[in-house]
Design a protein around this motif. Structure first.
Motif, PDB file in Angstrom:
ATOM      1  N   ASP A  45       0.799  -1.221   0.000  1.00  0.00           N
ATOM      2  CA  ASP A  45       0.000   0.000   0.000  1.00  0.00           C
ATOM      3  C   ASP A  45       0.835   1.275   0.000  1.00  0.00           C
ATOM      4  O   ASP A  45       0.335   2.342  -0.359  1.00  0.00           O
ATOM      5  CB  ASP A  45      -0.959  -0.001   1.196  1.00  0.00           C
ATOM      6  N   VAL A  46       2.101   1.184   0.393  1.00  0.00           N
ATOM      7  CA  VAL A  46       2.943   2.385   0.320  1.00  0.00           C
ATOM      8  C   VAL A  46       3.558   2.545  -1.071  1.00  0.00           C
ATOM      9  O   VAL A  46       3.341   3.558  -1.735  1.00  0.00           O
ATOM     10  CB  VAL A  46       4.003   2.395   1.433  1.00  0.00           C
ATOM     11  N   PRO A  47       4.314   1.558  -1.607  1.00  0.00           N
ATOM     12  CA  PRO A  47       4.887   1.773  -2.951  1.00  0.00           C
ATOM     13  C   PRO A  47       3.842   1.990  -4.038  1.00  0.00           C
ATOM     14  O   PRO A  47       4.035   2.815  -4.931  1.00  0.00           O
ATOM     15  CB  PRO A  47       5.691   0.484  -3.203  1.00  0.00           C
ATOM     16  N   TYR A  48       2.747   1.227  -3.975  1.00  0.00           N
ATOM     17  CA  TYR A  48       1.746   1.283  -5.039  1.00  0.00           C
ATOM     18  C   TYR A  48       0.546   2.168  -4.677  1.00  0.00           C
ATOM     19  O   TYR A  48      -0.414   2.243  -5.429  1.00  0.00           O
ATOM     20  CB  TYR A  48       1.286  -0.131  -5.381  1.00  0.00           C
ATOM     21  N   GLY A  49       0.648   2.817  -3.513  1.00  0.00           N
ATOM     22  CA  GLY A  49      -0.391   3.738  -3.082  1.00  0.00           C
ATOM     23  C   GLY A  49       0.190   5.101  -2.803  1.00  0.00           C
ATOM     24  O   GLY A  49       0.288   5.951  -3.689  1.00  0.00           O
ATOM     25  N   LEU A  50       0.629   5.338  -1.567  1.00  0.00           N
ATOM     26  CA  LEU A  50       1.072   6.670  -1.176  1.00  0.00           C
ATOM     27  C   LEU A  50       2.258   7.160  -2.000  1.00  0.00           C
ATOM     28  O   LEU A  50       2.293   8.326  -2.420  1.00  0.00           O
ATOM     29  CB  LEU A  50       1.441   6.687   0.311  1.00  0.00           C
TER      30      LEU A  50
END
Length: 354
Positions: free
Chosen positions: A292-297
């Motif tokens: 969720d961090v690399p591909y989100g935020l």
């Protein structure tokens, strides 16, 4: 119709069972081969979809695509960099493909790969679903628990003009309403999980590190929700730069859990009361951070740089999580070769489509 499902974790088999329950024939393929072990004779589904459904297990991508009318890709975002080139090589040009969820411009990245391989300009559209048609957990090799069948999932497409067509396809397969999103970017940033999960990971890191049991909705406290709302406000400003609407966190929780609209912390408390203790992650290798961090935020930050837009709270959360997890959380191979400043044009027309 004949549907092939690519991905055999929990969502893929659950979506396959849902489609089969609606009378469609379904083949399923696992990228590693492990996910389809034990379901050769069919899949037992519990929860919101109940019954035993015959699924054809495909040994390879070509076999999965053979005779299909539509395809669904349902894998974690971190699987996209290795998997999309394989799909681009094998996908028949006439076969429409839905990606659920369409995180981090995955439909556009796939379109670029297909164009580079000489796919015809008149090839089928790629559908971008904002989230998955179901939520699910795999209970055993041949059994899946379907927790939720979505009532509505926003759908966009590459090229953008095919959104209504791809939405109608998703509705026919899975039954949910398919509000049309103006571009795959809207679907790519509509998911609330990157915001909610990142803050929960940040505020509960010691619980995660100690493998404690902790109720994630119960710990969406007012302070944690203030940080989530600050992240959501920056995401909304980013979406506005591209002219795409994005759901607020409250609307996302309402759609996913059916609780009445209200202040975010109160909605979370209501979910905790009605659903019981939905436990948060208990190990550092959690998708709440590694996906969720690399591909989100971090994906939001990449887009924002192309627009000259500051996202200070998002930047701070990513930096803090990188320090806590002791690793680079911004690496996203899907974005290699894509220009953040020129992505708006590509979202409309795709690549190599004339």
């Amino acid at each position: 119709m004949r549907l092939c499902v690519l991905g055999a974790g929990a969502v893929g088999p659950a979506a396959a069972a849902l489609a089969a329950s609606r009378g469609h024939g379904v083949a399923i393929w696992s990228p590693s081969g492990r996910g389809t072990a034990g379901i050769e004779g069919g899949m037992e589904s519990e929860g919101a979809v109940t019954g035993r459904f015959a699924l054809r297990v495909a040994a390879g991508l070509e076999e999965a695509f053979a005779g299909a009318d539509a395809a669904l890709l349902a894998v974690p975002a971190y699987a996209f960099p290795a998997l999309l080139p394989r799909i681009a090589e094998a996908l028949p040009p006439v076969l429409p493909l839905l990606i659920a969820p369409a995180a981090s411009l995955a439909p556009l990245a796939l379109d670029a790969l297909m164009a580079a391989r000489g796919a015809p300009a008149g090839r089928a559209a790629i559908g971008a679903m904002a989230t998955t048609p179901v939520t699910a957990r795999r209970r055993a090799p041949g059994r899946v628990f379907v927790a939720t069948v979505r009532a509505a999932v926003d759908v966009a497409a590459v090229p953008a003009a095919a959104a209504a067509e791809m939405g109608a396809l998703a509705t026919a397969l899975f039954g949910h309403a398919s509000p049309v999103a103006p571009s795959a970017l809207g679907a790519g940033i509509a998911n609330a999980n990157p915001i909610i999960h990142a803050v929960l990971a940040l505020t509960n890191v010691t619980r995660i590190e100690r493998a404690e049991e902790w109720p994630q909705y119960g710990l969406m406290t007012p302070a944690a929700c203030r940080m989530m709302e600050a992240l959501a406000a920056e995401r909304a400003a980013l979406a506005a730069r591209f002219g795409v609407p994005v759901l607020g966190l409250e609307e996302s929780l309402h759609r996913a859990n059916g609780v009445p609209m209200g202040p975010l912390a109160e909605m979370a408390a209501r979910i905790a009361e009605t659903r019981g203790a939905v436990l948060g992650p208990a190990e550092m290798e959690t998708r709440y951070v590694t996906e969720d961090v690399p591909y989100g935020l971090a994906f939001y930050l990449w887009l924002a740089r192309g627009q000259g837009l500051a996202m200070p709270v998002t930047e701070a959360v990513v930096t803090a999580l990188e320090a806590l997890w002791g690793r680079d959380l911004r690496r996203n191979p899907l974005l290699h070769g894509l220009d953040p400043a020129g992505v708006g044009v590509a979202l409309v027309s795709g690549y190599g489509r004339g």
